[in-house]
Write a protein that holds these residues in place. Structure first.
Motif, mmCIF file in Angstrom:
data_model
loop_
_atom_site.group_PDB
_atom_site.id
_atom_site.type_symbol
_atom_site.label_atom_id
_atom_site.label_comp_id
_atom_site.label_asym_id
_atom_site.label_seq_id
_atom_site.Cartn_x
_atom_site.Cartn_y
_atom_site.Cartn_z
ATOM 1 N N LEU A 106 0.770 -1.393 -0.039
ATOM 2 C CA LEU A 106 -0.016 -0.148 -0.042
ATOM 3 C C LEU A 106 0.830 1.076 -0.032
ATOM 4 N N LEU A 107 0.153 2.314 -0.471
ATOM 5 C CA LEU A 107 0.792 3.631 -0.512
ATOM 6 C C LEU A 107 -0.140 4.452 0.164
ATOM 7 N N ALA A 108 0.168 5.133 1.301
ATOM 8 C CA ALA A 108 -0.577 6.348 1.857
ATOM 9 C C ALA A 108 0.000 7.692 2.301
ATOM 10 N N HIS A 109 0.133 8.124 1.136
ATOM 11 C CA HIS A 109 0.992 9.706 1.356
ATOM 12 C C HIS A 109 0.433 10.441 0.548
ATOM 13 N N PRO A 110 -0.221 11.606 0.914
ATOM 14 C CA PRO A 110 -0.735 12.614 0.155
ATOM 15 C C PRO A 110 0.234 13.018 -1.014
ATOM 16 N N PRO A 111 -0.260 13.191 -2.190
ATOM 17 C CA PRO A 111 -1.747 13.180 -2.682
ATOM 18 C C PRO A 111 -2.189 11.931 -3.131
ATOM 19 N N VAL A 112 -1.720 10.777 -2.872
ATOM 20 C CA VAL A 112 -1.967 9.574 -3.579
ATOM 21 C C VAL A 112 -2.110 8.431 -2.244
ATOM 22 N N PHE A 113 -3.040 7.573 -2.688
ATOM 23 C CA PHE A 113 -3.544 6.711 -1.519
ATOM 24 C C PHE A 113 -3.872 5.282 -2.386
ATOM 25 N N LEU A 114 -3.232 4.151 -2.362
ATOM 26 C CA LEU A 114 -3.388 3.165 -2.991
ATOM 27 C C LEU A 114 -3.140 1.857 -2.475
ATOM 28 N N VAL A 115 -3.862 0.753 -3.142
ATOM 29 C CA VAL A 115 -3.482 -0.659 -2.683
ATOM 30 C C VAL A 115 -3.123 -1.455 -3.785
ATOM 31 N N ALA A 116 -2.023 -2.140 -3.930
ATOM 32 C CA ALA A 116 -1.568 -3.156 -4.790
ATOM 33 C C ALA A 116 -1.708 -4.645 -4.207
ATOM 34 N N ASP A 117 -2.282 -5.625 -4.896
ATOM 35 C CA ASP A 117 -2.457 -6.910 -4.475
ATOM 36 C C ASP A 117 -1.691 -7.831 -5.598
ATOM 37 N N GLY A 118 -0.475 -8.177 -5.371
ATOM 38 C CA GLY A 118 0.299 -9.033 -6.116
ATOM 39 C C GLY A 118 -0.041 -10.177 -6.500
ATOM 40 N N MET A 119 0.483 -10.775 -7.763
ATOM 41 C CA MET A 119 0.000 -12.323 -8.308
ATOM 42 C C MET A 119 1.224 -12.931 -8.533
ATOM 43 N N GLY A 120 1.125 -14.115 -8.297
ATOM 44 C CA GLY A 120 2.604 -14.906 -8.575
ATOM 45 C C GLY A 120 3.295 -15.998 -7.846
ATOM 46 N N GLY A 121 2.741 -15.386 -6.705
ATOM 47 C CA GLY A 121 2.961 -16.333 -5.711
ATOM 48 C C GLY A 121 4.487 -16.068 -4.960
ATOM 49 N N HIS A 122 5.254 -16.874 -4.261
ATOM 50 C CA HIS A 122 6.612 -16.491 -3.459
ATOM 51 C C HIS A 122 7.542 -15.766 -4.567
ATOM 52 N N GLU A 123 8.045 -14.575 -4.078
ATOM 53 C CA GLU A 123 9.023 -13.769 -4.786
ATOM 54 C C GLU A 123 8.766 -13.336 -6.157
ATOM 55 N N ALA A 124 7.310 -13.111 -6.408
ATOM 56 C CA ALA A 124 6.669 -12.533 -7.473
ATOM 57 C C ALA A 124 5.796 -11.786 -7.184
ATOM 58 N N GLY A 125 4.388 -12.098 -6.726
ATOM 59 C CA GLY A 125 3.605 -11.208 -6.314
ATOM 60 C C GLY A 125 3.743 -10.172 -5.545
ATOM 61 N N ASP A 126 4.515 -10.451 -4.409
ATOM 62 C CA ASP A 126 4.996 -9.449 -3.182
ATOM 63 C C ASP A 126 5.978 -8.467 -3.828
ATOM 64 N N VAL A 127 6.722 -8.845 -4.789
ATOM 65 C CA VAL A 127 7.735 -8.037 -5.463
ATOM 66 C C VAL A 127 6.849 -7.270 -6.352
ATOM 67 N N ALA A 128 6.127 -7.878 -7.369
ATOM 68 C CA ALA A 128 5.323 -6.869 -8.355
ATOM 69 C C ALA A 128 4.440 -5.838 -7.579
ATOM 70 N N SER A 129 3.687 -6.108 -6.244
ATOM 71 C CA SER A 129 3.142 -5.095 -5.761
ATOM 72 C C SER A 129 4.076 -3.839 -5.208
ATOM 73 N N ARG A 130 5.323 -4.368 -4.466
ATOM 74 C CA ARG A 130 6.300 -3.569 -4.014
ATOM 75 C C ARG A 130 6.694 -2.625 -5.249
#
Length: 262
Positions: free
Chosen positions: A9-33
């Motif tokens: 997630l990012l919560a710092h004005p002026p942008v607030f968002l959520v990213a939900d990664g896909m691809g499993g271990h060392e894929a989805g978490d990296v993509a969302s980051r």
């Protein structure tokens, strides 16, 4: 129930968002980051426009594709940013995937984004009812995601930002576990935005927690001096203005990007 958290997630004005990664271990978490890192470049600006947001989408997509040349990796990205139109504050809502943005205002909950999913297309075509969609075995199959195609295809909406607006950005780990009525109840009764976000996640986990659950809640208020009709954002408590909650910083009338870069 998940052992790996692929949400970011990012919560710092002026942008607030959520990213939900896909691809499993060392894929989805990296993509969302990676997606969050690109949108974080906008943090601290007074306001943004759709071109700023789309540039972040393009850079994030390029980084994700370069990182996962031989593996499957991608992410949803849904959020809201502060924009300006004819001197008035506006929400810029953006989405790719099935994370969601809601607005609680005037006693009503409205879903502002439209899921990019197989089930949503069936609902839109009239082949599936909304009730049946909640139980459909392919409800998590996406038709769009960031980093999985040649070019990002986000949707954008613009609407006036008003005092009293409470915006919710969440992953499907929240919206998939909680009915709209329960989401509305939390947003209506929680005293502060931080308390609302925490309660939504708590209830989603309590309802089964079958997926990572992330929620960002933003409250809009009039600045104390009413400068330029702009709004303050309460990150923790709905009765505080933004300058009281984040390092003494307020949101003034937008400057140009040239002024911001100096």
């Amino acid at each position: 129930m998940r052992t790996l958290n692929e949400d970011a997630l990012l919560a710092h004005p002026p942008v607030f968002l959520v990213a939900d990664g896909m691809g499993g271990h060392e894929a989805g978490d990296v993509a969302s980051r990676l997606a969050v890192e690109e949108f974080a470049r906008l943090a601290g600006l007074s306001a943004v426009d759709p071109a700023d947001l789309h540039a972040c989408f393009r850079r994030a997509a390029q980084r994700i594709r370069a990182t996962f040349e031989r593996r499957e990796g991608g992410t949803t990205v849904s959020g809201v940013a502060l924009g300006e139109h004819e001197g008035a504050a506006h929400w810029l809502v953006f989405n790719v995937g099935d994370s969601r943005v809601y607005r609680w205002a005037d006693g009503e909950l409205a879903q502002l984004t439209v899921d990019h999913s197989v089930v949503q297309e069936l609902v839109d075509s009239g082949s599936l009812t909304r009730a049946a969609a909640e139980r459909h075995p392919e409800r998590h199959v996406l038709t769009r995601a960031l980093g999985t195609g040649a070019d990002p295809e986000p949707d954008y909406w613009t609407l006036p930002a008003r005092p009293g607006d409470r915006m919710l950005v969440c992953s499907d780990g929240v919206s998939g576990e909680l009915a709209p009525e329960e989401i509305a109840d939390v947003l209506a009764t929680s005293a502060g935005s931080g308390a609302a976000a925490a309660e939504l996640v708590r209830r989603a986990v309590g309802a089964g927690g079958r997926d990572n659950a992330t929620a960002v809640v933003v409250d809009a208020q009039v600045l104390a001096d009413g400068a330029g009709g702009w709004l303050a954002f309460g990150a923790e408590d709905a009765d505080r203005t933004w300058d009281e909650t984040v390092d003494g910083a307020t949101i003034p009338r937008p400057r140009s990007h040239q002024e911001d870069s100096r």
